[in-house]
Design a protein around this motif. Structure first.
Motif, short mmCIF file in Angstrom:
data_model
loop_
_atom_site.label_atom_id
_atom_site.label_comp_id
_atom_site.label_asym_id
_atom_site.label_seq_id
_atom_site.Cartn_x
_atom_site.Cartn_y
_atom_site.Cartn_z
N LEU A 296 0.82 -1.21 0.00
CA LEU A 296 0.00 0.00 0.00
C LEU A 296 0.85 1.26 0.00
CD1 LEU A 296 -2.92 -0.68 2.53
CD2 LEU A 296 -3.10 -0.38 0.07
N GLY A 297 1.90 1.25 0.82
CA GLY A 297 2.81 2.39 0.85
C GLY A 297 2.24 3.64 1.46
N VAL A 298 1.31 3.52 2.41
CA VAL A 298 0.76 4.69 3.09
C VAL A 298 0.94 4.52 4.60
CG1 VAL A 298 -0.93 5.09 1.27
CG2 VAL A 298 -1.58 3.74 3.27
N PRO A 299 1.01 5.62 5.35
CA PRO A 299 1.14 5.51 6.81
C PRO A 299 -0.05 4.75 7.40
CG PRO A 299 1.52 7.77 6.10
CD PRO A 299 1.01 7.04 4.91
N ALA A 300 0.23 3.88 8.35
CA ALA A 300 -0.83 3.08 8.99
C ALA A 300 -0.72 3.24 10.50
CB ALA A 300 -0.71 1.62 8.59
N ILE A 301 -1.82 3.64 11.13
CA ILE A 301 -1.86 3.89 12.57
C ILE A 301 -2.59 2.74 13.26
CG2 ILE A 301 -2.65 5.46 14.39
CD1 ILE A 301 -2.63 7.71 12.32
N ASN A 302 -1.99 2.19 14.28
CA ASN A 302 -2.60 1.12 15.06
C ASN A 302 -3.63 1.72 16.01
OD1 ASN A 302 -3.09 -1.33 16.28
ND2 ASN A 302 -1.23 -1.34 17.51
N LEU A 303 -4.89 1.37 15.80
CA LEU A 303 -6.00 1.93 16.59
C LEU A 303 -6.48 0.88 17.59
CD1 LEU A 303 -8.03 4.20 17.05
CD2 LEU A 303 -9.38 3.30 15.17
N LEU A 304 -6.53 1.24 18.87
CA LEU A 304 -6.90 0.30 19.92
C LEU A 304 -8.06 0.85 20.74
CD1 LEU A 304 -3.34 -0.61 21.29
CD2 LEU A 304 -4.68 -1.86 19.59
N ALA A 305 -8.74 -0.08 21.44
CA ALA A 305 -9.76 0.28 22.43
C ALA A 305 -9.39 -0.37 23.75
CB ALA A 305 -11.14 -0.18 21.97
N TYR A 306 -9.65 0.33 24.82
CA TYR A 306 -9.38 -0.18 26.17
C TYR A 306 -10.59 -1.00 26.60
CZ TYR A 306 -7.87 -0.11 31.07
OH TYR A 306 -7.46 -0.47 32.35
N ARG A 307 -10.54 -2.29 26.34
CA ARG A 307 -11.69 -3.16 26.60
C ARG A 307 -11.86 -3.50 28.08
NH1 ARG A 307 -13.59 -6.51 22.24
NH2 ARG A 307 -13.92 -8.15 23.79
N ALA A 319 -0.28 1.01 32.76
CA ALA A 319 0.21 0.34 31.56
C ALA A 319 -0.66 0.64 30.34
CB ALA A 319 0.28 -1.18 31.79
N GLY A 320 -1.97 0.54 30.49
CA GLY A 320 -2.88 0.79 29.38
C GLY A 320 -3.20 -0.45 28.57
N ILE A 321 -2.22 -1.28 28.31
CA ILE A 321 -2.41 -2.51 27.56
C ILE A 321 -2.00 -3.67 28.46
CG2 ILE A 321 -1.80 -3.84 25.51
CD1 ILE A 321 -3.36 -1.32 24.89
N SER A 322 -2.87 -4.64 28.65
CA SER A 322 -2.54 -5.75 29.53
C SER A 322 -1.48 -6.63 28.90
CB SER A 322 -3.79 -6.59 29.81
OG SER A 322 -4.17 -7.32 28.66
N THR A 323 -0.70 -7.30 29.74
CA THR A 323 0.37 -8.18 29.26
C THR A 323 -0.20 -9.27 28.36
OG1 THR A 323 1.59 -7.77 31.30
CG2 THR A 323 2.26 -9.67 30.00
N PHE A 324 -1.38 -9.77 28.68
CA PHE A 324 -1.99 -10.84 27.89
C PHE A 324 -2.22 -10.40 26.44
CE2 PHE A 324 -5.74 -12.93 26.12
CZ PHE A 324 -5.41 -14.27 26.29
N VAL A 343 -4.93 4.73 21.63
CA VAL A 343 -6.06 4.13 22.34
C VAL A 343 -7.21 5.12 22.24
CG1 VAL A 343 -6.92 3.22 24.53
CG2 VAL A 343 -4.53 2.85 23.88
N ALA A 344 -8.16 4.84 21.37
CA ALA A 344 -9.17 5.83 21.02
C ALA A 344 -10.49 5.65 21.75
CB ALA A 344 -9.42 5.81 19.52
N GLY A 345 -10.70 4.49 22.41
CA GLY A 345 -11.98 4.26 23.06
C GLY A 345 -11.84 3.39 24.29
N ALA A 346 -12.91 3.32 25.06
CA ALA A 346 -12.93 2.51 26.28
C ALA A 346 -14.26 1.79 26.37
CB ALA A 346 -12.71 3.39 27.51
N ASN A 347 -14.33 0.85 27.29
CA ASN A 347 -15.50 0.00 27.47
C ASN A 347 -16.44 0.62 28.51
OD1 ASN A 347 -17.35 -2.01 28.03
ND2 ASN A 347 -15.85 -3.62 28.36
N MET A 359 -9.74 10.83 20.55
CA MET A 359 -10.30 10.94 19.20
C MET A 359 -9.76 12.19 18.50
SD MET A 359 -12.16 9.67 16.81
CE MET A 359 -13.05 8.35 17.65
N ASP A 360 -9.67 13.30 19.24
CA ASP A 360 -9.10 14.51 18.67
C ASP A 360 -7.66 14.27 18.23
OD1 ASP A 360 -11.46 15.81 19.16
OD2 ASP A 360 -10.77 16.82 20.98
N LEU A 361 -6.90 13.57 19.08
CA LEU A 361 -5.51 13.26 18.75
C LEU A 361 -5.43 12.40 17.50
CD1 LEU A 361 -2.78 12.09 21.26
CD2 LEU A 361 -3.14 10.82 19.16
N LEU A 362 -6.28 11.38 17.41
CA LEU A 362 -6.27 10.47 16.27
C LEU A 362 -6.58 11.20 14.97
CD1 LEU A 362 -6.23 7.52 15.15
CD2 LEU A 362 -8.69 7.48 15.59
#
Length: 448
Positions: A296-307, A319-324, A343-347, A359-362
């Motif tokens: 693809l050759g375009v920048p790709a951002i990893n988008l996560l949610a805090y489940r 930490a924000g992201i669990s070890t598992f 990390v754009a969202g939460a549960n 979301m503003d940052l993203l």
């Protein structure tokens, strides 16, 4: 005497009504891997079809929850996507399930090759239940419980309309009546008509998702991302590469090869996205995904949610992201070549809800990257952050990385592409920059 007879008749009718209600109870057993919003939507659909749906997550309620939902039930659905979920259900509720002896379906969408297991049920009927359940969306939920209602009452289930399948690859927009387009050109024509103007000149921001977000009604994150991108002047392109039902049946995605053009984002043989947000599971075939992103050759951002909790829980989490979850969220993402995650969202009560500041940052990051795609290289000003270990102000080093040589290689590449950077000589780049290594610095302190 007449009054007594009437009272007895009412009592008999009340008892019959209670038994009928019990005959229409369906149990659903799952784990916290599946978020509660899905069950709430299923519960609403069941009620509309005159069925009581009782659900539990075994790792939240334990054996008591299994006992509660099975009491009086006549059919059982087991939603256990992974092998780990299936083991949890077996450990906590397996004995009680076998004792109940109910017909049902075990749905294991992340456990190929056996994603469906019929329990004392004709295989064709089990497949029909599976297709309704996994296909998701409101219409399939309603038809699922219409179908189960026919089975439980002894009526002919064939009169219930078949499942409605999502396209095997599609583009999502919350304002479209059907929610999903099967074709890029159709989406672009609809979007331009809706916006009242051409798309040319607007940054195109893609977001890759799993179709399960749409099937399970987990769309709030998608909807608010679309609206935020449109408010910022961008054209959003939210797409999935294959539907969940098609994957379960072994059908290939429209783009078969790792480097095939993805039809949902390709126009006239070229990708139209300038930035790609990656909001999908990364645990399957990372080598193929890496090759695809490179093609693809375009920048790709990893988008996560805090489940694991709410926005407030996330802000308190050191930490924000669990070890598992590290292998599937950060390790694979780094190997594939995705940029630092957002990390754009939460549960929030089982629904993934955007965190406003994230979301503003993203959106800001995505639009800035899109502008860079159109900016001449000679006008770009670049800054470099480099890994420094062990910590301190007197060294430039990292495990298995020659930082000075890496900086020199990076600068040489920038020079070849005519960006505004100064290529350091090897000797100068190997000298430590103590002011730049300070944990807190002002821009003026850092030597250029």
């Amino acid at each position: 005497m007449k009054r007594l007879i009437c009272c007895l008749a009412l009592l008999l009718l009340s008892g019959a009504s209670t038994r009928a209600s019990a005959l229409e109870k369906v149990a659903l057993i799952s784990t916290r891997m599946v978020l509660e919003r899905k069950f709430a939507l299923l519960e609403t659909a069941a009620r509309a079809q005159g069925i009581e749906l009782a659900w539990t997550q075994v790792d939240a309620e334990g054996a008591a929850g299994v006992e509660r939902v099975l009491d009086g039930a006549r059919f059982v659905l087991i939603d256990a996507p992974r092998v780990d979920d299936q083991a949890l259900v077996e450990r906590i509720g397996g004995q009680r399930l076998r004792a109940a002896g109910l017909p049902g379906v075990s749905i294991n969408v992340m456990s190929p090759p056996v994603r469906l297991r019929a329990i004392d049920l004709d295989p064709a009927r089990a497949q029909r239940v599976f297709d309704y359940y996994v296909g998701g969306t409101r219409i399939n939920h309603e038809r699922l419980f219409g179908y189960l209602g026919a089975l439980l009452s002894g009526a002919d289930p064939a009169v219930v309309a078949p499942p409605v399948a999502l396209p095997n690859g599609g583009i999502y927009h919350p304002d479209h009546d059907a929610a999903v387009f099967a074709d890029l050109r159709a989406y672009l024509a609809w979007w331009e008509g809706r916006r009242g103007g051409p798309r040319q000149g607007r940054p195109v921001i893609g977001m890759e998702i799993s179709s399960s977000y749409i099937s399970d009604g987990q769309t709030r994150m998608l909807d608010e991302t679309v609206r935020s991108l449109e408010a910022a002047g961008a054209l959003p392109l939210v797409f999935y590469r294959a539907s969940r039902v098609a994957r379960a049946r072994g059908a290939p995605a429209p783009a078969v090869s790792a480097t095939d053009h993805e039809p949902m984002i390709t126009l006239d043989g070229r990708p139209i996205v300038q930035v790609l947000l990656v909001n999908t599971f990364l645990g399957v075939n990372p080598d193929a995904r890496r090759a695809w992103h490179q093609s693809l050759g375009v920048p790709a951002i990893n988008l996560l949610a805090y489940r694991g909790g709410t926005r407030e829980d996330y802000l308190r989490d050191p930490a924000g992201i669990s070890t598992f979850n590290l292998p599937f969220t950060l390790v694979n993402a780094e190997y594939i070549g995705l940029q630092d995650p957002v990390v754009a969202g939460a549960n929030e009560g089982g629904e993934l809800v955007p965190i406003p500041e994230q979301m503003d940052l993203l959106v800001g990051k995505a639009l800035n990257l899109a502008r860079l795609q159109a900016m001449p290289n000679a006008e770009k000003r670049l800054a470099l952050f480099f890994w420094n270990h062990p910590p301190g102000e007197k060294n430039q080093g990292a495990s298995n990385l020659n930082v000075p040589r890496s900086i020199e290689h990076w600068s040489s590449g920038c020079a070849r592409r005519a960006t505004r950077s100064t290529r350091p000589a090897s000797a100068s780049s190997s000298r430590p920059r103590p002011r730049c290594c300070s944990p807190v610095i002002a821009p003026a302190r850092c030597q250029r």
